[in-house]
Design an enzyme around this catalytic site. Structure first.
Site, mmCIF file in Angstrom:
data_model
loop_
_atom_site.group_PDB
_atom_site.id
_atom_site.type_symbol
_atom_site.label_atom_id
_atom_site.label_comp_id
_atom_site.label_asym_id
_atom_site.label_seq_id
_atom_site.Cartn_x
_atom_site.Cartn_y
_atom_site.Cartn_z
ATOM 1 C CG ASP A 1 -2.840 -0.457 -8.883
ATOM 2 O OD1 ASP A 1 -3.136 0.649 -8.199
ATOM 3 O OD2 ASP A 1 -1.980 -1.439 -8.335
ATOM 4 C CD GLU B 1 0.564 -14.465 -2.941
ATOM 5 O OE1 GLU B 1 -0.652 -15.349 -3.089
ATOM 6 O OE2 GLU B 1 0.464 -13.300 -2.863
ATOM 7 C CD GLU C 1 -18.682 2.848 -11.372
ATOM 8 O OE1 GLU C 1 -19.449 3.429 -12.121
ATOM 9 O OE2 GLU C 1 -18.724 1.869 -10.605
ATOM 10 C CD GLN D 1 20.798 1.076 5.136
ATOM 11 O OE1 GLN D 1 21.780 0.180 5.509
ATOM 12 N NE2 GLN D 1 20.892 2.298 5.879
ATOM 13 N N GLY E 1 -23.304 -3.225 -6.175
ATOM 14 C CA GLY E 1 -23.271 -4.357 -5.247
ATOM 15 C C GLY E 1 -23.755 -5.841 -5.391
ATOM 16 C CG HIS F 1 -20.359 -0.524 -13.212
ATOM 17 N ND1 HIS F 1 -20.409 -0.164 -11.715
ATOM 18 C CD2 HIS F 1 -20.972 -1.683 -13.379
ATOM 19 C CE1 HIS F 1 -20.957 -1.234 -11.168
ATOM 20 N NE2 HIS F 1 -21.294 -2.242 -12.174
ATOM 21 C CB SER G 1 -1.061 -0.104 1.247
ATOM 22 O OG SER G 1 -1.787 -1.081 1.192
ATOM 23 C CB CYS H 1 -24.863 -1.548 -11.440
ATOM 24 S SG CYS H 1 -24.817 -3.135 -12.413
HETATM 25 N N1 GLN Z 1 -25.998 -7.753 -8.246
HETATM 26 C C1 GLN Z 1 -26.482 -7.060 -9.176
HETATM 27 C C2 GLN Z 1 -26.324 -8.024 -10.522
HETATM 28 O O1 GLN Z 1 -25.723 -8.815 -10.829
HETATM 29 C C3 GLN Z 1 -25.796 -5.773 -9.641
HETATM 30 C C4 GLN Z 1 -24.315 -5.939 -9.789
HETATM 31 C C5 GLN Z 1 -23.576 -4.518 -9.804
HETATM 32 O O2 GLN Z 1 -24.261 -3.815 -8.994
HETATM 33 N N2 GLN Z 1 -22.400 -4.627 -10.226
HETATM 34 O O3 GLN Z 1 -27.022 -7.647 -11.751
#
Ligand code: GLN
Length: 541
Positions: free
Chosen positions: A76, A156, A515, A199, A360, A513, A19, A387
């Site tokens: 990343d 790893e 974002e 070091q 989610g 999405h 991190s 979503c």
């Molecule tokens: N769980 C929901 C689906 O699979 C939403 C997925 C998400 O928000 N990326 O459609």
């Protein structure tokens, strides 16, 4: 560009602790080289055994970043795209899992012709092949930066470091550069910064056979010349190759900080890169803007993974970009949807100017999110559903406006009488969970006259997806009749991609999405417009 160009390679490894921001350091170096007219890309090597992070819990791994070509990758890659303003692909992220999968599949096919398959050379060859493969992914690349996850000394990461050693040895003088990022901690009791961990970390690297060319030192405050000289002496690098990477108020200042430390000068000199002077005007302008906002606006993010902000990395950064575009700082208010479910909405939402419900999985906290949507809809607070956020908005509208009592998603209640959100047919047949969601860039058609159309100022858009569930078409007539507008559609599969509602200043949901596509130099229109709506709401109340 001349055809005799040689692609140069930079490896970024980390030591002491994880991190430290190798991703930001790599992306920042990319920005500096780009600003001199060089074409750069970045590869992230993740030493874990998962084939990709797609099946990892956001609590474990943070956000899963999805590329246009549908790869589920490390977060990343989001930094790389946001900083370099270009799209990465599945080639830009590799894992131990992928490498072993490939080598073992070859072994099963009989490709190794009776040989014993071993870490050296077979695994290390596959790692090296993937690095050079990235170099071929664009016709006119100048530099490939490879960032290795984890820290030197991790079991790893051993095969990757061995591959880097071999690569460095074989690539020829002035074609490869090794940068090591370490921590120089300040020990309060001694009142001093300590170089010993650095070091030791470099010692470990040299034991493996890698001599770093540049040492980037994460510090709380500037590193003195004496300490630089000491690190240089113990680690066998010139003093000017010991560069401090101080803590800065924003990740977007890191390219400027590293430029001040002359990182790009040394890299260019060591790799004998032919390029111009840096032009960081636009970048500095952006930093200037986000550091001196005229306005502040509070926007809530109501989700399940709020204790680990890395789970929403791209959303957070999109708000920084959108804030910049609106001369405002977005103060994010994190709300745990489970708490909201228990304690009621007023307590958490009465001081906000905008509500975002992010993506989610699973039913935990869902009822809290649905209550939050209702509050934003009724109080006319700008609402942005991404979503799962769109799915919650549809459930809320179906229940409270269309009168479909207990409407739900099949993800949360398979017994529901009104499954307004359901699995797509092809998803019902899915057995393997890895890489089987609806993933990557998909075209969406926007309906003329809608807010979404006006914001994008376009009829078709391409946005990235990661989900299994969809709005159930059976309920569209009912939803539309009651004032929900299906403003974006995938016409090929006849799927709803965007919704909005009438008689509300800003209420938009998207199945994709956005974002994942907001960048420093190209702010996402939906985020920019949402923040602008939140500012307008603030003025009104
Ligand atoms: N769980 C929901 C689906 O699979 C939403 C997925 C998400 O928000 N990326 O459609």
């Amino acid at each position: 560009m001349s055809s005799d160009r040689v692609v140069k390679y930079i490896f970024v490894t980390g030591g002491v602790v994880s991190s430290l921001g190798k991703g930001i350091a790599s992306a920042s170096l990319g920005v500096l080289l780009q600003s001199r007219g060089l074409n750069v890309t970045i590869l992230k090597c993740d030493p874990y055994l998962n084939v990709d992070p797609g099946t990892l819990s956001p609590f474990q791994h943070g956000e899963v970043y999805v590329t246009d070509d549908g790869a589920e990758t490390d977060l990343d890659l989001g930094h790389y795209e946001r900083f370099l303003n270009k799209s990465m692909s599945k080639k830009n992220n590799t894992t131990t899992g992928q490498i072993y999968y490939e080598v073992i599949s070859r072994e099963r096919r009989g490709d190794y012709l009776g040989k014993t398959v071993q870490v050296i050379p077979h695994i290390t060859d596959e790692i090296r092949r993937r690095i050079t493969d990235v170099a071929k992914s664009e016709p006119d690349l100048d530099v490939v930066i490879t960032e290795l996850g984890g820290t030197v000394g991790d079991i790893e990461g051993a095969a990757f470091l061995e591959a880097i050693r071999q690569f460095t040895l074989n690539a020829g003088d002035r074609n490869v550069l090794n940068i090591h990022l370490t921590l120089v901690p300040y020990i309060k009791a001694a009142g001093e910064m300590k170089t010993k961990p650095t070091q030791h970390s470099v010692m470990k690297l040299r034991e493996i056979g890698i001599q770093p060319d540049i040492i980037l030192c994460r510090t709380e405050t500037a590193l003195s010349d004496d300490l630089k000289a000491k690190i240089a002496l113990f680690c066998s690098v010139p003093t000017r190759a010991v560069i401090d990477a101080r803590d800065l108020p924003s990740i977007y200042e890191v390219p400027l900080g590293l430029h001040e430390g002359k990182l790009d000068d040394i890299v260019i000199e060591k790799l004998d890169l032919k390029c111009g002077a840096p032009n960081l005007k636009q970048w500095s302008k952006f930093v200037e803007k986000i550091n001196n906002p005229s306005h502040h606006v509070k926007i809530a993010i109501c989700g399940k993974y709020v204790d680990l902000h890395d789970s929403y990395k791209s959303i957070i950064e999109s708000f920084v970009h959108a804030g910049g575009a609106n001369d405002a700082h977005v103060d994010l208010k994190w709300i745990d949807s489970e708490k909201l479910e228990k304690d009621g909405v007023e307590k958490y939402l009465d001081d906000i100017c905008g509500l975002l419900i992010p993506g989610g999985f699973g039913d935990r906290g869902i009822e809290g999110k649905i209550k939050a949507v209702r509050y934003a809809r009724e109080k006319k607070i700008p609402f942005f559903g991404i979503c799962l956020g769109l799915q919650c908005a549809v459930i809320e509208f179906a229940r409270n406006i269309c009168g479909l009592q207990d409407a739900n998603s099949m993800e949360f209640n398979e017994e529901t009488e009104f499954p307004v959100i359901d699995l797509m047919e092809e998803q019902k047949r899915v057995k393997y969970m890895g890489g089987t969601m609806r993933l990557g860039a998909i075209t969406c058609h926007l309906k003329k006259g809608t807010k979404s159309h006006a914001i994008y100022d376009s009829e078709t858009i391409q946005e990235r997806h990661r989900h299994r569930y969809e709005v159930n078409n059976k309920y569209i007539p009912d939803l539309e009749r009651n004032g929900m507008i299906m403003s974006g559609k995938n016409t090929e599969l006849d799927l709803v991609e965007m919704i909005e509602i009438k008689d509300h200043p800003w209420f938009i949901g998207c199945q994709f999405h956005p974002e994942l596509k907001s960048r420093v130099l190209s702010v996402h229109p939906l985020f920019a417009d949402f923040v602008s709506a939140a500012l307008k709401y603030k003025k009104r109340v």
